[in-house]
Design an enzyme around this catalytic site. Structure first.
Site: not given
Ligand code: 4GX
Length: 250
Positions: A89, A116, A154, A169
């Site tokens: 995120p 985490e 795709r 698209d």
């Molecule tokens: N878009 N996640 C990564 C592990 C994490 C936790 C804390 C860094 C800090 C996500 C998203 C996503 C969940 C993948 C937590 N990494 N990935 N993961 N939204 O939510 O790509």
């Protein structure tokens, strides 16, 4: 293109990439998806991949060593350079523009975090780009990796049958898609718009463009403000706005 995925859940990622258009792209040899499980590279008796966060606090952090070894094995299997992406995120938002750019690369690698997250030092040394699929929190990066593989897969040349050409698209021209209809022309839920029942292809193209512009204006004004509209588009959007506003007068 080749996509390597470093993940604690390789079966999930592989299964996601085996269905539909993307699965067919793999079977056509347009896309290769390979997975690497850091647990397979953990050296202790319990095959540990995570550790307590330094400084304390809740949860666990993915440790450097199994990820470093998994990435080394990935490079040993094929020494061609890979653009390494961490999904989280905290990354920049994945857009269709970014998807198209990644689809043109010969090789990308996706790092999926659980718990985490991943030890920051591994990210600093191994990752070229951090991407987010949206402003919400998943329980791991695998679903985000599956989304990216689907969107990129795709777009591989020859993956779509030309009936579903990617140039039509949503987002490719910065606009949302127009409405679509199939037979029957008349149904208790309503009729297919008259213009689509006839064969005037110029009129159909204008109607579709007008609907795309109108829907983008109604639903995603943020996208519309990024577009440069030509004279025809501005006229069609004006027409849509006037009709829409007139239809809302009590
Ligand atoms: N878009 N996640 C990564 C592990 C994490 C936790 C804390 C860094 C800090 C996500 C998203 C996503 C969940 C993948 C937590 N990494 N990935 N993961 N939204 O939510 O790509």
């Amino acid at each position: 293109m080749r996509i390597d995925v470093v993940t604690l859940f390789p079966e999930f990622v592989r299964q996601c990439a085996e269905i539909g258009v993307v699965g067919r792209a793999q079977r056509r040899g347009l896309l290769q998806v390979a997975t690497w499980n850091p647990r397979d590279f953990a050296t202790d008796a319990h095959r540990t991949v995570d550790g307590r966060p330094c400084g304390g606090g809740p949860g666990m952090v993915m440790r450097i060593e199994p990820l470093r070894t998994a990435l080394a094995a990935m490079r040993q299997a094929d020494p061609a350079p890979a653009h390494v992406i961490y999904l989280s995120p905290q990354g920049a938002r994945l857009t269709q523009g970014r998807v198209a750019a990644l689809a043109g690369m010969p090789r990308i690698a996706l790092l999926c975090g659980r718990y985490e997250g991943v030890d920051e030092r591994l990210l600093a040394h191994e990752v070229d780009e951090e991407l987010s699929i949206g402003d919400y929190v998943l329980s791991g990066g695998e679903l985000a990796a599956a989304v990216l593989i689907d969107a990129v897969g795709r777009l591989q040349e020859g993956a779509l049958n030309d009936a579903q050409s990617a140039t039509q698209d949503s987002f490719t021209d910065g606009l949302l898609d127009c409405p679509h209809y199939a037979k029957p022309l008349h149904d208790p839920y309503g009729d297919v718009p008259a213009v689509l029942q006839g064969g005037d292809h110029a009129a159909i193209r204008r109607w579709r463009l007008k609907q795309s512009l109108g829907r983008t204006w109604l639903r995603r004004p943020d996208l519309l403000s990024q577009c440069v509209l030509d004279e025809e588009s501005r006229a069609l959007l004006d027409e849509f706005r006037r009709e829409y506003l007139a239809s809302r007068v009590p």
